[in-house]
Design a protein around this motif. Structure first.
Motif, PDB file in Angstrom:
ATOM      1  N   SER A 169      44.007  75.703  27.087  1.00 17.30           N
ATOM      2  CA  SER A 169      43.552  75.961  28.454  1.00 17.30           C
ATOM      3  C   SER A 169      42.126  75.508  28.708  1.00 17.30           C
ATOM      4  CB  SER A 169      43.696  77.446  28.798  1.00 17.30           C
ATOM      5  OG  SER A 169      42.895  78.234  27.933  1.00 17.30           O
ATOM      6  N   ASN A 170      41.264  75.509  27.674  1.00 20.57           N
ATOM      7  CA  ASN A 170      39.889  75.094  27.889  1.00 20.57           C
ATOM      8  C   ASN A 170      39.725  73.575  27.911  1.00 20.57           C
ATOM      9  OD1 ASN A 170      40.453  74.985  25.067  1.00 20.57           O
ATOM     10  ND2 ASN A 170      38.263  74.978  24.617  1.00 20.57           N
ATOM     11  N   GLU A 171      40.842  72.831  27.830  1.00 21.86           N
ATOM     12  CA  GLU A 171      40.822  71.374  28.001  1.00 21.86           C
ATOM     13  C   GLU A 171      41.685  70.912  29.169  1.00 21.86           C
ATOM     14  OE1 GLU A 171      40.033  69.610  23.502  1.00 21.86           O
ATOM     15  OE2 GLU A 171      42.053  69.522  24.339  1.00 21.86           O
ATOM     16  N   GLY A 226      40.320  79.461  23.742  1.00 18.62           N
ATOM     17  CA  GLY A 226      40.600  79.580  25.172  1.00 18.62           C
ATOM     18  C   GLY A 226      42.066  79.536  25.508  1.00 18.62           C
ATOM     19  N   ASP A 281      35.728  73.223  33.730  1.00 20.21           N
ATOM     20  CA  ASP A 281      36.100  73.739  32.415  1.00 20.21           C
ATOM     21  C   ASP A 281      34.959  74.546  31.809  1.00 20.21           C
ATOM     22  OD1 ASP A 281      38.728  73.055  32.058  1.00 20.21           O
ATOM     23  OD2 ASP A 281      38.324  71.182  30.994  1.00 20.21           O
ATOM     24  N   LYS A 282      33.732  74.153  32.146  1.00 19.67           N
ATOM     25  CA  LYS A 282      32.563  74.874  31.636  1.00 19.67           C
ATOM     26  C   LYS A 282      32.460  76.274  32.233  1.00 19.67           C
ATOM     27  CE  LYS A 282      30.149  72.119  28.856  1.00 19.67           C
ATOM     28  NZ  LYS A 282      29.707  72.517  27.492  1.00 19.67           N
ATOM     29  N   MET A 294      34.827  77.629  34.402  1.00 15.02           N
ATOM     30  CA  MET A 294      36.164  78.167  34.660  1.00 15.02           C
ATOM     31  C   MET A 294      36.282  78.751  36.073  1.00 15.02           C
ATOM     32  SD  MET A 294      37.889  77.410  31.967  1.00 15.02           S
ATOM     33  CE  MET A 294      39.379  78.410  31.974  1.00 15.02           C
TER      34      MET A 294
END
Length: 423
Positions: A144-146, A223, A302-303, A305
């Motif tokens: 999810s963090n990508e 994440g 992404d940083k 969110m």
């Protein structure tokens, strides 16, 4: 059909980058070519030989040629969503790409508006496979963090396509003929079919280039979100109010995008007196800047969110740039404002789809993505019809464009609600 092996060819302890090379890159190329294929008509609508050959004389027909694609595109996404969850993204992609090759060949052979409508309809149905397979592959291949970066990458094909395609289509149509533009795009689409067959697989575990380390990172990476639904919980997603807010945001942004982009080349040549080929380059410059805007927004969202912040901000900028471009008396100012307008047109759509991953799991993403896209693109078909009918009734594009602003204001308001809910 060979899967070219299912074991990783890299060392087990080494982190491979297969998710970016074998999934992100092919999706970027597919969206680039698909955008060129679908926007081919936008350039040709400003080409006099094309209009004369097919007897196209009014704005309503021009708008209908874009809208028929969007309607069938919506239907295609709905149907493909269920197919993708059933047979997988790999087989679905092969079938869909094959039929959009057929559609481009048909367009080059068209002798009437009705034949062109059939070509546009088949293209819409077949290209409808793209979002269900892209959303499904993103959910399965990226933590999810990508996901915002990954979706910004392949969604940039919607900007890169016009950057590459619009000037080339304009020059090919002017130098060789409009039919040749269709035939060339059919050949390029065939190459995409081969690329997809060689490079893409349904999941990391079935891919020949994924290391054990990368597989573990994808499945358990930082994440990674908690699953919110499984294959038996599509109804639960559809009952979530956030899902319908995202549909409304994406649908209204799409109304604005297709309404504006369909008529921008014609608007620049007719209302602003900009030469045909030059107008194509202006559009291409805007989509070029859009690539930078989308990648930057994907990285920063992404940083922090917080996707809705960027979507709402872009919606406000679209309204401002469109108003200024319409009412400026400076030809140079109109061109600069057009470039800025195009640069922010697509960014809110990419990040809205990223928010979709928070309300649906990978197991249902094909169906949810298909339903999401179907409803959104049925709404999107309103855009070209509004501008086409408005220009026909008022004798200018201004009335139709002003109506579009009302639709674009909806995401601006809804994003304020989404921000408060942490999106």
């Amino acid at each position: 059909m060979s899967q070219l092996g299912t074991t990783a060819s890299t060392q087990p302890g080494k982190m491979s980058k297969a998710r970016w090379i074998y999934i992100g890159l092919p999706l970027l190329i597919l969206f680039t070519v698909s955008m060129i294929d679908k926007s081919n008509i936008n350039v040709l609508l400003a080409n006099k030989p094309f209009l004369q050959d097919l007897g196209i004389k009014d704005g309503a027909i021009k708008g209908s040629l874009s809208s028929i694609f969007l309607i069938t595109y919506a239907i295609g996404q709905f149907g493909w969503g269920f197919v993708v969850d059933r047979i997988g993204a790999f087989k679905s992609g092969l079938i869909g790409i094959f039929f959009w090759v057929v559609a481009m060949v048909m367009g080059g052979l068209a002798e009437s508006v009705s034949a062109l409508f059939w070509s546009r309809s088949i293209l819409g149905l077949s290209e409808g496979v793209l979002y269900p397979i892209a959303l499904t592959l993103t959910a399965k291949w990226f933590p999810s963090n990508e996901q915002a970066k990954a979706q910004a990458l392949w969604f940039n094909g919607n900007s890169l396509g016009p950057v590459i395609g619009l000037p080339i289509i304009a020059m090919v149509a002017q130098s060789y003929g409009w039919r040749e533009s269709y035939h060339a795009l059919g050949a390029v689409s065939l190459l995409c079919l081969i690329m997809f067959w060689v490079m893409v697989r349904n999941s990391p575990s079935s891919h020949y280039a994924v290391s054990h380390t990368e597989k573990e990172f994808i499945e358990n990476g930082a994440g990674s979100k908690k699953e919110l639904a499984n294959t038996g919980e599509v109804k639960a997603v559809l009952k979530n109010p956030i899902f319908w807010m995202l549909v409304a945001v994406y649908g209204c942004i799409s109304i604005g995008f297709y309404g504006i982009s369909t008529f921008l080349p014609s608007y620049l040549t007719e209302a602003k007196q900009i030469p045909f080929v030059q107008s194509a380059f202006i559009n291409a410059a805007g989509y070029g800047l859009a690539i930078i805007v989308q990648m930057s927004s994907g990285f920063w969202s992404d940083k922090i969110m917080k996707r809705a912040v960027f979507v709402g901000g872009a919606s406000a900028l679209i309204i401002i740039f469109l108003l200024l471009a319409m009412f400026t008396s400076s030809p140079v100012g109109a061109q600069v404002l057009t470039i800025l307008l195009i640069s922010v047109l697509l960014m809110p759509a990419a990040l809205t789809m990223t928010m979709l991953h928070k309300v649906a799991s990978p197991q249902v993403m094909g169906r949810i993505g298909g339903i999401f896209g179907c409803i959104s693109y049925v709404l999107a078909a309103i855009g070209p019809m509004v501008v086409g009918a408005g220009s026909q009734l008022s004798g200018s594009y201004t009335g139709g464009f002003l109506v579009l602003l009302g639709f674009i204001a909806v995401p601006l308001v809804l994003c304020l609600v989404l921000m408060r809910k942490g999106y």
